[in-house]
Design a protein around this motif. Structure first.
Motif, PDB file in Angstrom:
ATOM      1  N   ARG A 214     -17.348 -12.928  21.901  1.00 56.58           N
ATOM      2  CA  ARG A 214     -17.303 -12.529  23.179  1.00 56.58           C
ATOM      3  C   ARG A 214     -17.964 -11.293  23.364  1.00 56.58           C
ATOM      4  O   ARG A 214     -18.685 -11.005  24.443  1.00 56.58           O
ATOM      5  CB  ARG A 214     -16.213 -12.443  23.832  1.00 56.58           C
ATOM      6  N   LEU A 215     -17.975 -10.318  22.582  1.00 53.67           N
ATOM      7  CA  LEU A 215     -18.507  -9.104  22.631  1.00 53.67           C
ATOM      8  C   LEU A 215     -19.083  -8.452  21.383  1.00 53.67           C
ATOM      9  O   LEU A 215     -18.040  -8.570  20.369  1.00 53.67           O
ATOM     10  CB  LEU A 215     -17.283  -8.025  23.138  1.00 53.67           C
ATOM     11  N   SER A 295     -25.038 -17.613  25.432  1.00 51.19           N
ATOM     12  CA  SER A 295     -23.456 -18.207  25.073  1.00 51.19           C
ATOM     13  C   SER A 295     -22.539 -17.573  26.099  1.00 51.19           C
ATOM     14  O   SER A 295     -21.391 -18.078  26.148  1.00 51.19           O
ATOM     15  CB  SER A 295     -22.956 -17.950  23.664  1.00 51.19           C
ATOM     16  N   GLY A 296     -22.895 -16.388  26.670  1.00 51.98           N
ATOM     17  CA  GLY A 296     -22.023 -15.695  27.555  1.00 51.98           C
ATOM     18  C   GLY A 296     -21.478 -14.448  26.869  1.00 51.98           C
ATOM     19  O   GLY A 296     -21.059 -13.476  27.574  1.00 51.98           O
ATOM     20  N   VAL A 298     -21.809 -10.513  25.219  1.00 53.10           N
ATOM     21  CA  VAL A 298     -22.406  -9.656  25.772  1.00 53.10           C
ATOM     22  C   VAL A 298     -22.502  -8.651  24.814  1.00 53.10           C
ATOM     23  O   VAL A 298     -21.592  -8.581  23.735  1.00 53.10           O
ATOM     24  CB  VAL A 298     -21.559  -9.068  26.744  1.00 53.10           C
ATOM     25  N   ARG A 316     -16.067  -8.882  18.787  1.00 54.33           N
ATOM     26  CA  ARG A 316     -14.799  -9.066  19.452  1.00 54.33           C
ATOM     27  C   ARG A 316     -15.071 -10.615  19.559  1.00 54.33           C
ATOM     28  O   ARG A 316     -15.914 -10.893  20.683  1.00 54.33           O
ATOM     29  CB  ARG A 316     -14.629  -8.206  20.506  1.00 54.33           C
ATOM     30  N   GLY A 317     -13.971 -11.375  19.058  1.00 51.76           N
ATOM     31  CA  GLY A 317     -14.178 -12.909  19.550  1.00 51.76           C
ATOM     32  C   GLY A 317     -12.830 -13.256  20.051  1.00 51.76           C
ATOM     33  O   GLY A 317     -12.029 -12.557  20.226  1.00 51.76           O
ATOM     34  N   THR A 318     -12.949 -14.588  20.457  1.00 53.78           N
ATOM     35  CA  THR A 318     -11.600 -15.305  20.691  1.00 53.78           C
ATOM     36  C   THR A 318     -10.418 -15.204  19.723  1.00 53.78           C
ATOM     37  O   THR A 318      -9.253 -14.947  20.209  1.00 53.78           O
ATOM     38  CB  THR A 318     -11.863 -16.639  21.315  1.00 53.78           C
ATOM     39  N   GLU A 319     -10.558 -14.911  18.631  1.00 53.87           N
ATOM     40  CA  GLU A 319      -9.600 -14.911  17.600  1.00 53.87           C
ATOM     41  C   GLU A 319      -9.324 -13.682  17.054  1.00 53.87           C
ATOM     42  O   GLU A 319      -8.486 -13.474  16.056  1.00 53.87           O
ATOM     43  CB  GLU A 319      -9.908 -16.144  16.542  1.00 53.87           C
ATOM     44  N   VAL A 321     -11.332  -9.598  15.532  1.00 55.49           N
ATOM     45  CA  VAL A 321     -12.348  -8.567  15.659  1.00 55.49           C
ATOM     46  C   VAL A 321     -12.863  -8.150  14.173  1.00 55.49           C
ATOM     47  O   VAL A 321     -12.214  -8.070  13.097  1.00 55.49           O
ATOM     48  CB  VAL A 321     -11.617  -7.302  16.208  1.00 55.49           C
TER      49      VAL A 321
END
Lengths: 408, 408
Positions: A214-215, A295-296, A298, A316-319, A321
């Motif tokens: 995600r980041l 993918s969205g 950033v 940083r991901g959904t599950e 870091v």
């Protein structure tokens, strides 16, 4: 883009971009070119502080060892790369190129380089006829890369070129074209691709060790001591470009790409140059950018020459870091995950990155294997840097094509 | 901006923006309004899990104690704020307002609220005549703030309103105007301004403890469990706005302002909403933004409902680094500097922030002292959120006036 900087000491002659070579040539044999790689090194100081010269000339390890001409005997060449040649499986220093005769003598003796393989910039082109030399390693200030890479190809040699590849995507395209015309290999010395922590991080990201990314955050910063363009090539626009992004932030730019596995679709950036500071008479102090991926995800990148020291990357991901701090140093890397699967990683000795990139390059020369960090990667990264600067200058978000070219 | 959401259970009536009150009114006395503050709480479950009700009704501490009507008996009101009233020097729960009769009974008994001071949303306006009530604390979902703050002012009461102040700057302006017309105080419950770590961080930044600020990073993220707008008001656009930015990212937005002491001159932002995810049917999953301040400093902010949990702030300056992790939690704050003057800070118990903001508000009511977090601050922050969304929607950098209004 071309300037000639003559200091009161009369020692520094600097050229950038297309006409760098002609500038050097025009300067004549009496001129000493400042070497790149390890900070400000004035000619007359024969070796950078702490230069590690071998006590006895290293032996070649393999019969099929590739002979390199080292172009630019600055701190990075002398202290990092050249001492690692003996660790590579088939690479040796066959020639050296410097504008400093005393440096040629001392370094040449230490590495056992024959007297007729110690060149000034004026005699460089003679390497074409020298069969002992198969490859050229360009370790000059960035603004000189394009000319010397093209001259190396003109001499029929393969080229390993330090990063960033050049100061413009146009120069990168000329360099790639020169390599193709010569039928020779071009590799950009992106050492992190051969460093165990970063290689493991790429693998972890492909395996979705933190879930969906995600980041991504990166920062490469340090606070530069008092200096000015005439004392330190890194503060000269003609030699270093915008400044910290090319020199240090490029590691974060690379990380953002190889950890996400994506190219950004848009970039917004902002830069800063404090007024009245001789360090930043020509270059920027800070470059911050925010990238949006298809993918969205950033990426937020920062690099600075005037901020507390750090070299880190964080995904940083959904599950969970992944953190790397320091992320892309010569040695001492630390890497760990947090969250669902928290653990620390010790995938190997970071110092193998230096010999590793030599092995990769010489493998490509001997076996034709593909180059992981080719000129096209250097070109891509220059396009992204140009997009960052364009966004900051326009005060607008810049949209990018999949190859990194700006749209509109 | 107005919608009515009726679930299969027929329990939820939600309104947003300007017409929220009329929606609630139109729903009639049989309708139960879902309460705000602590996540999804369906009517019929009389008290949120783990609600801390006092064993005996707390006594008033001071003769000049200010009587509050608590509007909205959600988890945050019940578990965080109401238990802290006895710790405040002159604040007590004088009335409660809820659409759930069972909750009114249990909470009213526990806090010793007289039967005639337990109101439904339909009887709320009767508080105007009730001299025991001097202030209203609005703890409803954000989309309902404007209407109930304006009704509280119409009843002649002072108002403490949870953050964010509303879902639009236009609503904020109406709320401020209503307070001025009524001659009553308006405070936004930005608790971090009364939390010792954040107060100390503001002081350190004013003292230039990290030198000149170059970069500020904040992130407030967590991964929201499976839910949908009908189950959790935080995922309803009408009640929660864009989503994580209003609810959680606002702490980072506030930190960026009170730690730098500056207003951004431009913002570029990007948002993301994964397709097909019921959590994000109406709201965004992520909001990232990059701010440029007049000093040249940059802030990079991230907030997410779909990323590994974190609540941190980091300020990087020319001389060092300040880190806060967690930065703005109810308790457990950690704060330290790195660099020249590396140390850890323990400026006090974070939990005093709850009573601290009540004390600040009641001081303002009793002594006329200025409010540190007035409606104008809430308005300013809504303008910045609107700029963030505008930048993301346009795909462009947005320029701001010093009051946070978008230029052009």
């Amino acid at each position: 883009m071309v300037e000639s900087v003559v200091t009161r000491r009369g020692l520094l002659q600097a050229g950038g971009g297309v006409a760098a070579a002609s500038l050097v040539a025009a300067a004549g044999p009496a001129t000493t070119l400042v070497q790149g790689g390890g900070g400000a090194r004035l000619a007359g100081q024969p070796l950078p502080d702490g230069a590690k010269l071998p006590a006895t000339p290293p032996a070649r390890r393999a019969a099929d060892s590739v002979g390199f001409a080292i172009v630019g005997l600055g701190g990075y060449a002398l202290n990092q790369m050249m001492p690692r040649f003996p660790q590579a499986k088939r690479a040796h220093v066959a020639a050296i190129v410097s504008g400093n005769p005393e440096k040629l003598r001392q370094v040449g003796d230490a590495y056992g380089v024959p007297a007729d393989a110690r060149h000034s910039y004026e005699t460089f082109d003679r390497i074409a006829a020298d069969k002992r030399i198969e490859a050229v390693y360009v370790v000059l200030p960035t603004g000189l890369h394009a000319e010397w890479v093209i001259r190396a190809f003109a001499a029929g040699k393969h080229v390993l070129c330090e990063k960033p590849m050049a100061l413009s995507s146009a120069d990168c395209e000329r360099m790639i074209a020169a390599g193709k015309r010569a039928g020779r290999k071009l590799m950009i010395a992106y050492r992190s691709h051969f460093e165990p922590y970063n290689v493991e991080a790429m693998r972890l990201m492909r395996q979705k060790a933190v879930g969906t990314i995600r980041l991504l955050r990166t920062e490469q910063s340090y606070r530069m001591g008092p200096t000015r363009p005439s004392e330190n090539w890194r503060t000269s626009r003609a030699l270093a470009g915008g400044g910290p992004l090319e020199d240090y932030g490029i590691y974060g730019l690379q990380s953002a790409l190889y950890l996400t596995g994506e190219m950004p679709e848009s970039i917004s950036a902002t830069t800063f140059r404090p007024a009245g500071d001789p360090r930043f008479a020509e270059i920027l102090a800070h470059v911050s950018s925010q990238w949006r991926f298809p993918s969205g995800a950033v990426a937020q990148l920062v690099t600075s020459y005037d901020s507390a020291g750090i070299n880190f990357a964080e995904v940083r991901g959904t599950e969970g870091v992944l953190k790397m701090d320091p992320a892309t140093s010569y040695s001492g890397q630390k890497m760990w995950t947090e969250g669902r699967d928290a653990r620390a990683f010790s995938p190997g000795d970071p110092e193998v990155q230096f010999a590793g990139q030599l092995d990769h390059f010489t493998d490509a020369i001997r076996t034709g294997s593909p180059i992981r960090t080719p000129g096209e990667m250097g070109l891509r990264d220059l396009r992204l840097m140009e997009a960052i600067y364009a966004s900051a200058e326009r005060g607008q978000t810049v949209r990018l094509a999949p190859d990194g070219r700006m749209r509109g």
